[in-house]
Design a protein around this motif. Structure first.
Motif, PDB file in Angstrom:
ATOM      1  N   UNK A   1       0.831  -1.198   0.000  1.00  0.00           N
ATOM      2  CA  UNK A   1       0.000   0.000   0.000  1.00  0.00           C
ATOM      3  C   UNK A   1       0.867   1.250   0.000  1.00  0.00           C
ATOM      4  N   UNK A   2       0.348   2.313  -0.592  1.00  0.00           N
ATOM      5  CA  UNK A   2       0.901   3.648  -0.451  1.00  0.00           C
ATOM      6  C   UNK A   2      -0.163   4.462   0.262  1.00  0.00           C
ATOM      7  N   UNK A   3       0.240   5.100   1.353  1.00  0.00           N
ATOM      8  CA  UNK A   3      -0.685   5.889   2.167  1.00  0.00           C
ATOM      9  C   UNK A   3      -0.222   7.337   2.231  1.00  0.00           C
ATOM     10  N   UNK A   4      -1.179   8.230   2.282  1.00  0.00           N
ATOM     11  CA  UNK A   4      -0.933   9.616   2.658  1.00  0.00           C
ATOM     12  C   UNK A   4      -1.573   9.778   4.026  1.00  0.00           C
ATOM     13  N   UNK A   5      -0.750  10.057   5.020  1.00  0.00           N
ATOM     14  CA  UNK A   5      -1.213  10.192   6.389  1.00  0.00           C
ATOM     15  C   UNK A   5      -1.162  11.656   6.799  1.00  0.00           C
ATOM     16  N   UNK A   6      -2.290  12.188   7.216  1.00  0.00           N
ATOM     17  CA  UNK A   6      -2.342  13.555   7.735  1.00  0.00           C
ATOM     18  C   UNK A   6      -2.128  13.525   9.232  1.00  0.00           C
ATOM     19  N   UNK A   7      -1.040  14.126   9.711  1.00  0.00           N
ATOM     20  CA  UNK A   7      -0.713  14.166  11.137  1.00  0.00           C
ATOM     21  C   UNK A   7      -0.939  15.570  11.694  1.00  0.00           C
ATOM     22  N   UNK A   8      -1.441  15.629  12.913  1.00  0.00           N
ATOM     23  CA  UNK A   8      -1.565  16.885  13.654  1.00  0.00           C
ATOM     24  C   UNK A   8      -1.047  16.635  15.064  1.00  0.00           C
ATOM     25  N   UNK A   9      -0.310  17.600  15.592  1.00  0.00           N
ATOM     26  CA  UNK A   9       0.199  17.477  16.957  1.00  0.00           C
ATOM     27  C   UNK A   9      -0.738  18.207  17.898  1.00  0.00           C
ATOM     28  N   UNK A  10      -1.286  17.452  18.838  1.00  0.00           N
ATOM     29  CA  UNK A  10      -2.188  18.018  19.841  1.00  0.00           C
ATOM     30  C   UNK A  10      -1.772  17.585  21.222  1.00  0.00           C
ATOM     31  N   UNK A  11      -2.718  17.572  22.139  1.00  0.00           N
ATOM     32  CA  UNK A  11      -2.450  17.216  23.531  1.00  0.00           C
ATOM     33  C   UNK A  11      -1.924  15.787  23.668  1.00  0.00           C
ATOM     34  N   UNK A  12      -2.299  14.896  22.743  1.00  0.00           N
ATOM     35  CA  UNK A  12      -1.856  13.501  22.784  1.00  0.00           C
ATOM     36  C   UNK A  12      -0.609  13.262  21.938  1.00  0.00           C
TER      37      UNK A  12
END
Length: 129
Positions: free
Chosen positions: A97-108
Motif C-alpha cells: 500500500x501507499x498511504x498519505x497520512x495527515x498528522x496533527x500534533x495536539x495534547x496527545x
C-alpha cells in the motif's frame, strides 16, 4: 522547518501497529475522530477509525507469520510546526500500500487525523524469492 523526532516515532508506531495488528498502538497513533479513505474501486470509500481498528484486530498479523516489516517513508511535508503530511509505503502479507497520512500534533502528541490509502500492487507469494 525542522523535522520532529516525535513525528518520526508516531510514524514508527503506525508501521508497528499494521505489522503486528496491534490495536492499542493503532488507537494511540490515530485521532479518535479520524477516518480512512480510498477510491480504488471508482467510488469514495470512507471508514471511521473504530471500524478500521476492529478490522485490523481481526487479521492475522504479518509479524506472526514471520514476514519482516517492510515499510518506508517516501515523503514528509511539514505544513506547520503542528501539522504534516506523510507519504509511506507499507507491505502487509501480499499487499503493498501507499498511504498519505495527515498528522496533527495536539495534547496527545502527533496523531493521524486522516489516511488516504491505495493498493499499489499485490505480490504473488508463489513467485517471491
Amino acid at each position: 522547518m525542522t523535522l520532529h523526532p516525535d513525528l518520526l516515532s508516531a510514524i514508527e508506531t503506525y508501521f508497528d501497529a499494521i505489522h503486528e495488528c496491534d490495536t492499542d498502538k493503532l488507537n494511540a497513533v490515530f485521532h479518535p475522530s479520524s477516518s480512512l479513505f480510498d477510491g480504488d474501486s471508482g467510488t469514495v470509500f470512507v471508514e471511521p477509525i473504530d471500524s478500521f481498528s476492529r478490522d485490523v484486530g481481526a487479521r492475522v498479523s504479518p509479524a506472526s507469520t514471520g514476514q519482516p516489516r517492510e515499510a518506508e517513508v517516501l515523503m514528509i511535508d511539514m505544513l506547520s510546526p503542528l501539522s504534516a503530511t506523510v507519504k509511506i509505503r507499507i507491505r502487509a502479507h501480499d499487499n503493498v500500500f501507499v498511504d498519505h497520512l495527515g498528522f496533527v500534533k495536539g495534547a496527545q502528541g502527533w496523531q493521524i487525523v486522516s489516511k488516504i490509502w491505495h493498493l499499489e500492487r499485490r505480490i504473488d507469494a508463489s513467485n517471491a524469492v
